[in-house]
Design a protein around this motif. Sequence first.
Motif, PDB file in Angstrom:
ATOM      1  N   LYS A   1       0.630   2.286   0.236  1.00 17.57           N
ATOM      2  CA  LYS A   1       0.216   2.072  -0.119  1.00 17.57           C
ATOM      3  C   LYS A   1       0.290   0.815  -0.483  1.00 17.57           C
ATOM      4  CE  LYS A   1      -3.189   4.440  -1.388  1.00 17.57           C
ATOM      5  NZ  LYS A   1      -4.717   5.424  -2.889  1.00 17.57           N
ATOM      6  N   ILE A   2       0.098  -0.561   0.398  1.00 20.02           N
ATOM      7  CA  ILE A   2       0.600  -2.006  -0.866  1.00 20.02           C
ATOM      8  C   ILE A   2      -0.605  -1.678  -1.993  1.00 20.02           C
ATOM      9  CG2 ILE A   2       0.517  -4.334  -0.484  1.00 20.02           C
ATOM     10  CD1 ILE A   2       2.655  -2.908   0.894  1.00 20.02           C
ATOM     11  N   ILE A   3      -0.263  -2.242  -3.297  1.00 18.97           N
ATOM     12  CA  ILE A   3      -1.110  -2.581  -4.058  1.00 18.97           C
ATOM     13  C   ILE A   3      -0.664  -4.163  -5.101  1.00 18.97           C
ATOM     14  CG2 ILE A   3      -1.512  -2.609  -6.968  1.00 18.97           C
ATOM     15  CD1 ILE A   3      -0.767   0.035  -5.163  1.00 18.97           C
ATOM     16  N   THR A   4      -1.828  -5.193  -4.798  1.00 21.99           N
ATOM     17  CA  THR A   4      -1.232  -6.591  -4.874  1.00 21.99           C
ATOM     18  C   THR A   4      -1.907  -6.970  -6.347  1.00 21.99           C
ATOM     19  OG1 THR A   4      -2.586  -7.963  -4.238  1.00 21.99           O
ATOM     20  CG2 THR A   4      -0.932  -7.264  -2.900  1.00 21.99           C
ATOM     21  N   VAL A  32      -0.031 -13.295   1.380  1.00 21.64           N
ATOM     22  CA  VAL A  32       1.224 -12.509   1.992  1.00 21.64           C
ATOM     23  C   VAL A  32       0.411 -11.167   2.425  1.00 21.64           C
ATOM     24  CG1 VAL A  32       3.120 -11.203   1.210  1.00 21.64           C
ATOM     25  CG2 VAL A  32       2.879 -13.939   0.104  1.00 21.64           C
ATOM     26  N   PHE A  33      -0.209 -10.245   1.489  1.00 21.46           N
ATOM     27  CA  PHE A  33      -1.009  -9.217   1.934  1.00 21.46           C
ATOM     28  C   PHE A  33      -2.582  -8.858   2.100  1.00 21.46           C
ATOM     29  CE2 PHE A  33       2.754  -8.272   0.668  1.00 21.46           C
ATOM     30  CZ  PHE A  33       3.997  -7.192   1.321  1.00 21.46           C
ATOM     31  N   PRO A  34      -3.462  -9.781   2.652  1.00 21.62           N
ATOM     32  CA  PRO A  34      -4.744 -10.218   2.832  1.00 21.62           C
ATOM     33  C   PRO A  34      -4.765  -8.314   2.844  1.00 21.62           C
ATOM     34  CG  PRO A  34      -3.802 -11.183   4.534  1.00 21.62           C
ATOM     35  CD  PRO A  34      -2.674 -11.054   4.280  1.00 21.62           C
ATOM     36  N   ASN A  35      -4.438  -7.879   3.398  1.00 15.96           N
ATOM     37  CA  ASN A  35      -5.302  -6.347   4.187  1.00 15.96           C
ATOM     38  C   ASN A  35      -4.227  -5.191   3.027  1.00 15.96           C
ATOM     39  OD1 ASN A  35      -6.407  -7.121   5.853  1.00 15.96           O
ATOM     40  ND2 ASN A  35      -4.923  -6.742   7.877  1.00 15.96           N
ATOM     41  N   ALA A  36      -4.512  -5.709   1.741  1.00 12.94           N
ATOM     42  CA  ALA A  36      -3.642  -4.834   0.845  1.00 12.94           C
ATOM     43  C   ALA A  36      -4.707  -3.712   0.756  1.00 12.94           C
ATOM     44  CB  ALA A  36      -3.064  -5.847  -0.514  1.00 12.94           C
ATOM     45  N   ASP A  37      -4.209  -2.178   0.079  1.00 14.70           N
ATOM     46  CA  ASP A  37      -5.178  -1.499  -0.198  1.00 14.70           C
ATOM     47  C   ASP A  37      -5.739  -1.310  -1.375  1.00 14.70           C
ATOM     48  OD1 ASP A  37      -4.705   0.769   2.175  1.00 14.70           O
ATOM     49  OD2 ASP A  37      -2.603   0.199   1.094  1.00 14.70           O
ATOM     50  N   CYS A  38      -4.832  -2.605  -2.679  1.00 17.56           N
ATOM     51  CA  CYS A  38      -5.465  -2.602  -3.516  1.00 17.56           C
ATOM     52  C   CYS A  38      -4.877  -4.416  -4.205  1.00 17.56           C
ATOM     53  CB  CYS A  38      -5.797  -1.626  -4.806  1.00 17.56           C
ATOM     54  SG  CYS A  38      -6.954  -0.666  -5.475  1.00 17.56           S
ATOM     55  N   LYS A  39      -6.195  -4.674  -4.305  1.00 16.40           N
ATOM     56  CA  LYS A  39      -5.553  -6.420  -5.564  1.00 16.40           C
ATOM     57  C   LYS A  39      -6.236  -5.949  -6.305  1.00 16.40           C
ATOM     58  CE  LYS A  39      -6.680  -8.256  -0.894  1.00 16.40           C
ATOM     59  NZ  LYS A  39      -6.954  -8.714   0.612  1.00 16.40           N
ATOM     60  N   PHE A  40      -5.479  -6.453  -7.742  1.00 13.68           N
ATOM     61  CA  PHE A  40      -5.911  -7.088  -8.685  1.00 13.68           C
ATOM     62  C   PHE A  40      -5.803  -8.547  -9.205  1.00 13.68           C
ATOM     63  CE2 PHE A  40      -4.370  -2.450  -9.107  1.00 13.68           C
ATOM     64  CZ  PHE A  40      -6.422  -1.799  -9.406  1.00 13.68           C
ATOM     65  N   PHE A  41      -6.233  -8.864  -9.872  1.00 11.16           N
ATOM     66  CA  PHE A  41      -5.889 -10.826 -10.228  1.00 11.16           C
ATOM     67  C   PHE A  41      -5.554 -10.250 -12.555  1.00 11.16           C
ATOM     68  CE2 PHE A  41      -6.956 -14.738 -12.065  1.00 11.16           C
ATOM     69  CZ  PHE A  41      -6.448 -15.429 -10.563  1.00 11.16           C
ATOM     70  N   LEU A  42      -4.989 -10.260 -12.149  1.00  9.69           N
ATOM     71  CA  LEU A  42      -4.820  -9.926 -13.929  1.00  9.69           C
ATOM     72  C   LEU A  42      -5.000 -11.566 -15.107  1.00  9.69           C
ATOM     73  CD1 LEU A  42      -4.355  -7.890 -16.696  1.00  9.69           C
ATOM     74  CD2 LEU A  42      -1.756  -8.185 -15.690  1.00  9.69           C
ATOM     75  N   THR A  43      -5.517 -11.262 -16.030  1.00 11.22           N
ATOM     76  CA  THR A  43      -5.370 -12.783 -16.884  1.00 11.22           C
ATOM     77  C   THR A  43      -5.831 -12.530 -18.154  1.00 11.22           C
ATOM     78  OG1 THR A  43      -6.566 -14.855 -16.665  1.00 11.22           O
ATOM     79  CG2 THR A  43      -7.742 -13.312 -16.144  1.00 11.22           C
ATOM     80  N   ALA A  44      -5.854 -13.794 -18.792  1.00 15.15           N
ATOM     81  CA  ALA A  44      -5.632 -13.344 -19.926  1.00 15.15           C
ATOM     82  C   ALA A  44      -6.058 -14.726 -20.973  1.00 15.15           C
ATOM     83  CB  ALA A  44      -4.341 -13.155 -21.065  1.00 15.15           C
ATOM     84  N   ASP A  45      -6.719 -14.750 -21.908  1.00 15.58           N
ATOM     85  CA  ASP A  45      -6.506 -16.411 -22.469  1.00 15.58           C
ATOM     86  C   ASP A  45      -5.098 -17.188 -22.511  1.00 15.58           C
ATOM     87  OD1 ASP A  45      -9.597 -16.151 -22.854  1.00 15.58           O
ATOM     88  OD2 ASP A  45      -9.123 -16.108 -25.526  1.00 15.58           O
ATOM     89  N   LEU A  46      -5.506 -18.307 -22.318  1.00 20.01           N
ATOM     90  CA  LEU A  46      -4.155 -19.337 -22.647  1.00 20.01           C
ATOM     91  C   LEU A  46      -2.978 -18.840 -24.053  1.00 20.01           C
ATOM     92  CD1 LEU A  46      -2.118 -21.745 -21.697  1.00 20.01           C
ATOM     93  CD2 LEU A  46      -3.431 -23.090 -22.935  1.00 20.01           C
ATOM     94  N   LYS A  47      -4.088 -18.778 -25.223  1.00 18.28           N
ATOM     95  CA  LYS A  47      -3.331 -18.950 -26.016  1.00 18.28           C
ATOM     96  C   LYS A  47      -3.018 -17.533 -26.505  1.00 18.28           C
ATOM     97  CE  LYS A  47      -5.109 -22.040 -29.149  1.00 18.28           C
ATOM     98  NZ  LYS A  47      -3.879 -23.581 -28.831  1.00 18.28           N
ATOM     99  N   LYS A  58      -7.025   1.229 -16.015  1.00 17.34           N
ATOM    100  CA  LYS A  58      -7.968   0.374 -15.935  1.00 17.34           C
ATOM    101  C   LYS A  58      -7.337   0.792 -13.876  1.00 17.34           C
ATOM    102  CE  LYS A  58     -10.938  -2.841 -18.288  1.00 17.34           C
ATOM    103  NZ  LYS A  58     -12.150  -2.743 -18.117  1.00 17.34           N
ATOM    104  N   MET A  59      -6.619   0.030 -13.862  1.00 17.23           N
ATOM    105  CA  MET A  59      -6.040   0.173 -12.478  1.00 17.23           C
ATOM    106  C   MET A  59      -5.810   1.108 -11.408  1.00 17.23           C
ATOM    107  SD  MET A  59      -3.279  -2.843 -12.555  1.00 17.23           S
ATOM    108  CE  MET A  59      -3.291  -4.798 -13.125  1.00 17.23           C
ATOM    109  N   ILE A  60      -5.278   2.439 -12.169  1.00 12.30           N
ATOM    110  CA  ILE A  60      -4.994   3.694 -11.498  1.00 12.30           C
ATOM    111  C   ILE A  60      -6.408   4.094 -11.162  1.00 12.30           C
ATOM    112  CG2 ILE A  60      -4.639   5.972 -11.935  1.00 12.30           C
ATOM    113  CD1 ILE A  60      -1.978   4.754 -13.511  1.00 12.30           C
ATOM    114  N   ALA A  61      -7.649   4.144 -11.919  1.00 11.22           N
ATOM    115  CA  ALA A  61      -8.850   4.804 -11.679  1.00 11.22           C
ATOM    116  C   ALA A  61      -9.551   3.794  -9.978  1.00 11.22           C
ATOM    117  CB  ALA A  61      -9.940   4.308 -13.359  1.00 11.22           C
ATOM    118  N   PHE A  62      -9.856   3.048 -10.330  1.00 10.54           N
ATOM    119  CA  PHE A  62      -9.326   2.013  -9.066  1.00 10.54           C
ATOM    120  C   PHE A  62      -8.403   2.268  -7.471  1.00 10.54           C
ATOM    121  CE2 PHE A  62     -11.489  -1.648 -11.958  1.00 10.54           C
ATOM    122  CZ  PHE A  62     -12.740  -1.971 -11.414  1.00 10.54           C
ATOM    123  N   ILE A  63      -7.451   2.401  -7.981  1.00  5.95           N
ATOM    124  CA  ILE A  63      -6.217   2.685  -6.531  1.00  5.95           C
ATOM    125  C   ILE A  63      -6.894   4.321  -6.682  1.00  5.95           C
ATOM    126  CG2 ILE A  63      -4.337   3.163  -6.042  1.00  5.95           C
ATOM    127  CD1 ILE A  63      -3.579   1.467  -8.413  1.00  5.95           C
ATOM    128  N   GLY A  64      -7.286   5.264  -7.681  1.00  7.08           N
ATOM    129  CA  GLY A  64      -7.771   6.673  -7.044  1.00  7.08           C
ATOM    130  C   GLY A  64      -6.910   7.481  -6.958  1.00  7.08           C
TER     131      GLY A  64
END
Length: 217
Positions: free
Chosen positions: A4-7, A135-150, A211-217
């Motif tokens: 699997k590819i996870i991004t 790079v991996f447009p067909n990845a199995d699971c994709k996440f976008f992780l962010t947080a407030d700048l501060k 959370k991520m593991i729950a999505f990956i399944g």
Amino acid sequence: MAHKIITIDGPAGAGKTTVSKALAKALGCIYVDTGALYRGVAYEIRNRRINWKDEAVLDTFLSDIDLQFTTTGDDCLLTSSGTDISGVIRTGDISMLASDVSAHPLVRQALLDIQRNIGKTRTAVFEGRDMGTVVFPNADCKFFLTADLKIRSRRRYDETQPGNNDLETIEKEMALRDHNDSIRKESPLKPADDAVYIDSTHLSVDQVVTKMIAFIG
Ligand code: DC
């Protein structure tokens, strides 16, 4: 688990490295910090005093460098011509130069195969800016992780050696780098349409990984 590819993409200081390592450990696979490659290019440009704005010079330089990842345990080391440069690429100067050079199409093209080749044979968590989009447009699971700048700058400040930089400077540089990385024409930082968006401002590393593991399944 099948191959699997996870991004995990996102801005600086969102916790991508910590989360990628923890997730890879939980899944029993490797993690790849692709930002290290751009830092490696910036480091060698600085080291060899390359005039990278001259395309012919940049082209020759890119075909000459030898950057490789070595995975040892749960660490991802970057070598340049066999020398471990994982530590020396983590300075404020190299961060800014990496952000600048990463906007160049020749640089992005040169690093594409290194990243894709790793993903061909092994399950891996790839962290970066354009993993899910380019790079991996067909990845199995994709996440976008962010947080407030501060919060992101506070986390980076807590990670750096005491006396190295003040919080205000880190925040300013981070905002500038996010801006650079997001507005560039080539592979800008943005969530893939099919990415799961996670804001970690009020979440611990464990909560994000769960959370991520729950999505990956
Ligand atoms: O993740 P990092 O802070 O180590 O990345 C350093 C720089 O490299 C970042 O400012 C933008 C660039 N980068 C990129 O353009 N694409 C990636 N996949 C990873 C990093």
